[in-house]
Write a protein that holds these residues in place. Structure first.
Motif, PDB file in Angstrom:
ATOM      1  N   PRO A   1      -0.347  -0.529   8.392  1.00 20.95           N
ATOM      2  CA  PRO A   1       0.855  -1.159   7.837  1.00 20.95           C
ATOM      3  C   PRO A   1       1.621  -1.936   8.902  1.00 20.95           C
ATOM      4  O   PRO A   1       1.550  -1.634  10.091  1.00 20.95           O
ATOM      5  CB  PRO A   1       1.680   0.032   7.340  1.00 20.95           C
ATOM      6  N   ILE A   2       2.354  -2.944   8.458  1.00 23.19           N
ATOM      7  CA  ILE A   2       3.189  -3.756   9.342  1.00 23.19           C
ATOM      8  C   ILE A   2       4.638  -3.289   9.267  1.00 23.19           C
ATOM      9  O   ILE A   2       5.324  -3.175  10.266  1.00 23.19           O
ATOM     10  CB  ILE A   2       3.102  -5.249   8.966  1.00 23.19           C
ATOM     11  N   ALA A   3       5.095  -3.021   8.034  1.00 27.84           N
ATOM     12  CA  ALA A   3       6.488  -2.638   7.818  1.00 27.84           C
ATOM     13  C   ALA A   3       6.579  -1.771   6.572  1.00 27.84           C
ATOM     14  O   ALA A   3       5.670  -1.762   5.741  1.00 27.84           O
ATOM     15  CB  ALA A   3       7.354  -3.883   7.653  1.00 27.84           C
ATOM     16  N   TYR A   4       7.692  -1.067   6.487  1.00 23.73           N
ATOM     17  CA  TYR A   4       7.990  -0.290   5.281  1.00 23.73           C
ATOM     18  C   TYR A   4       9.072  -1.016   4.497  1.00 23.73           C
ATOM     19  O   TYR A   4      10.115  -1.367   5.048  1.00 23.73           O
ATOM     20  CB  TYR A   4       8.480   1.113   5.627  1.00 23.73           C
ATOM     21  N   LEU A   5       8.810  -1.236   3.216  1.00 27.13           N
ATOM     22  CA  LEU A   5       9.785  -1.826   2.306  1.00 27.13           C
ATOM     23  C   LEU A   5      10.424  -0.673   1.558  1.00 27.13           C
ATOM     24  O   LEU A   5       9.742   0.098   0.893  1.00 27.13           O
ATOM     25  CB  LEU A   5       9.097  -2.786   1.328  1.00 27.13           C
ATOM     26  N   HIS A   6      11.737  -0.557   1.674  1.00 27.35           N
ATOM     27  CA  HIS A   6      12.446   0.545   1.043  1.00 27.35           C
ATOM     28  C   HIS A   6      13.027   0.114  -0.299  1.00 27.35           C
ATOM     29  O   HIS A   6      13.158  -1.075  -0.587  1.00 27.35           O
ATOM     30  CB  HIS A   6      13.542   1.056   1.982  1.00 27.35           C
TER      31      HIS A   6
ATOM     32  N   GLY B   1       0.832  -1.196   0.000  1.00 26.51           N
ATOM     33  CA  GLY B   1       0.000   0.000   0.000  1.00 26.51           C
ATOM     34  C   GLY B   1       0.863   1.241   0.000  1.00 26.51           C
ATOM     35  O   GLY B   1       2.041   1.193   0.335  1.00 26.51           O
ATOM     36  N   ASN B   2       0.276   2.336  -0.362  1.00 25.89           N
ATOM     37  CA  ASN B   2       0.948   3.623  -0.328  1.00 25.89           C
ATOM     38  C   ASN B   2       0.631   4.268   1.009  1.00 25.89           C
ATOM     39  O   ASN B   2      -0.530   4.572   1.297  1.00 25.89           O
ATOM     40  CB  ASN B   2       0.474   4.498  -1.487  1.00 25.89           C
ATOM     41  N   ARG B   3       1.640   4.481   1.826  1.00 26.37           N
ATOM     42  CA  ARG B   3       1.383   5.001   3.175  1.00 26.37           C
ATOM     43  C   ARG B   3       0.821   6.408   3.182  1.00 26.37           C
ATOM     44  O   ARG B   3       0.289   6.855   4.189  1.00 26.37           O
ATOM     45  CB  ARG B   3       2.644   4.913   4.031  1.00 26.37           C
ATOM     46  N   LEU B   4       0.909   7.104   2.060  1.00 25.26           N
ATOM     47  CA  LEU B   4       0.384   8.465   2.000  1.00 25.26           C
ATOM     48  C   LEU B   4      -1.098   8.508   1.612  1.00 25.26           C
ATOM     49  O   LEU B   4      -1.775   9.484   1.888  1.00 25.26           O
ATOM     50  CB  LEU B   4       1.201   9.302   1.017  1.00 25.26           C
ATOM     51  N   THR B   5      -1.582   7.442   0.954  1.00 28.65           N
ATOM     52  CA  THR B   5      -2.967   7.471   0.484  1.00 28.65           C
ATOM     53  C   THR B   5      -3.843   6.352   1.026  1.00 28.65           C
ATOM     54  O   THR B   5      -5.060   6.464   0.994  1.00 28.65           O
ATOM     55  CB  THR B   5      -3.006   7.404  -1.051  1.00 28.65           C
ATOM     56  N   GLN B   6      -3.257   5.279   1.516  1.00 33.82           N
ATOM     57  CA  GLN B   6      -4.011   4.121   1.979  1.00 33.82           C
ATOM     58  C   GLN B   6      -4.187   4.214   3.483  1.00 33.82           C
ATOM     59  O   GLN B   6      -3.222   4.310   4.216  1.00 33.82           O
ATOM     60  CB  GLN B   6      -3.253   2.846   1.586  1.00 33.82           C
TER      61      GLN B   6
END
Length: 162
Positions: free
Chosen positions: A35-40, A25-30
Motif C-alpha cells: 500500500p501507498i496510503a490509507y484512505l480513512h 485494497g483491504n489492508r487486512l486481506t490483500q
C-alpha cells in the motif's frame, strides 16, 4: 478499482478534463501489492453551513484518529467560490498547518473544476504526495449543485505495515 472520467464538459470555461484510476485494497486481506496510503472514512457536512463543515472536518480527523496539527497538506477541489468562506472559517478554527509550503492546495484554480471526478482526483494527488514522502493529507471536496462538502484524511503507511 475506481475509474473517474470527465471528458469534454459542456461549459469548458473554468472546467477540467480528468481521468483518474485508483486501486483500493483491504489492508487486512490483500498482500500482493504494497500500500501507498490509507484512505480513512470521509465525512459529509449535513447542511451547507460553516458549523456543519467544521463538524464534518473534526469528525473526519476523528475517524483516523489524528490531530489537525499533524496534517501536512490540505487540498480543496470541486468547491464553488461561495463556499470559500466556510473553508476559511474551518481552517481558522481547526489548527491545520498554514505555512506557504503547506498551504491549502486549490486543484480547481490549478486545473479547472473537475466535476464529479473531484474527490477521486484529490485522493490521487494526495496519494502521490504521500508516495513522495509527505505526511498526512486532508481533502475538502465537493460536487455539483447543493451537495454538501466532504472532508477526508489520507495517511502514510507506516514502515512496519509494509
Amino acid at each position: 478499482m475506481v475509474v473517474a472520467v470527465r471528458f469534454a464538459p459542456e461549459q469548458p470555461e473554468g472546467t477540467a478534463e480528468v481521468a483518474v484510476g485508483l486501486l483500493f485494497g483491504n489492508r487486512l486481506t490483500q498482500t500482493t501489492l504494497a500500500p501507498i496510503a490509507y484512505l480513512h472514512r470521509p465525512e459529509e457536512e449535513r447542511e451547507p453551513t460553516s458549523d456543519d463543515l467544521l463538524y464534518a472536518t473534526r469528525q473526519a480527523l476523528d475517524w483516523v484518529p489524528l490531530e489537525a496539527k499533524s496534517i501536512e497538506q490540505a487540498w480543496r477541489v470541486g468547491i464553488d467560490a461561495q463556499r470559500e468562506g466556510a473553508i476559511a472559517a474551518v481552517l481558522a478554527e481547526v489548527p491545520m498547518p498554514a505555512t506557504p509550503k503547506q498551504a491549502l492546495c486549490n486543484l480547481d484554480a490549478m486545473l479547472g473544476h473537475p466535476g464529479k471526478a473531484s474527490p477521486w482526483l484529490a485522493i490521487a494527488a494526495a496519494t502521490q504526495t504521500i508516495e513522495r514522502g509527505a505526511g498526512a493529507q486532508f481533502i475538502f471536496s465537493g460536487g455539483a449543485g447543493t451537495a454538501g462538502l466532504w472532508g477526508t484524511v489520507l495517511t502514510p503507511v507506516s514502515p512496519l505495515s509494509k
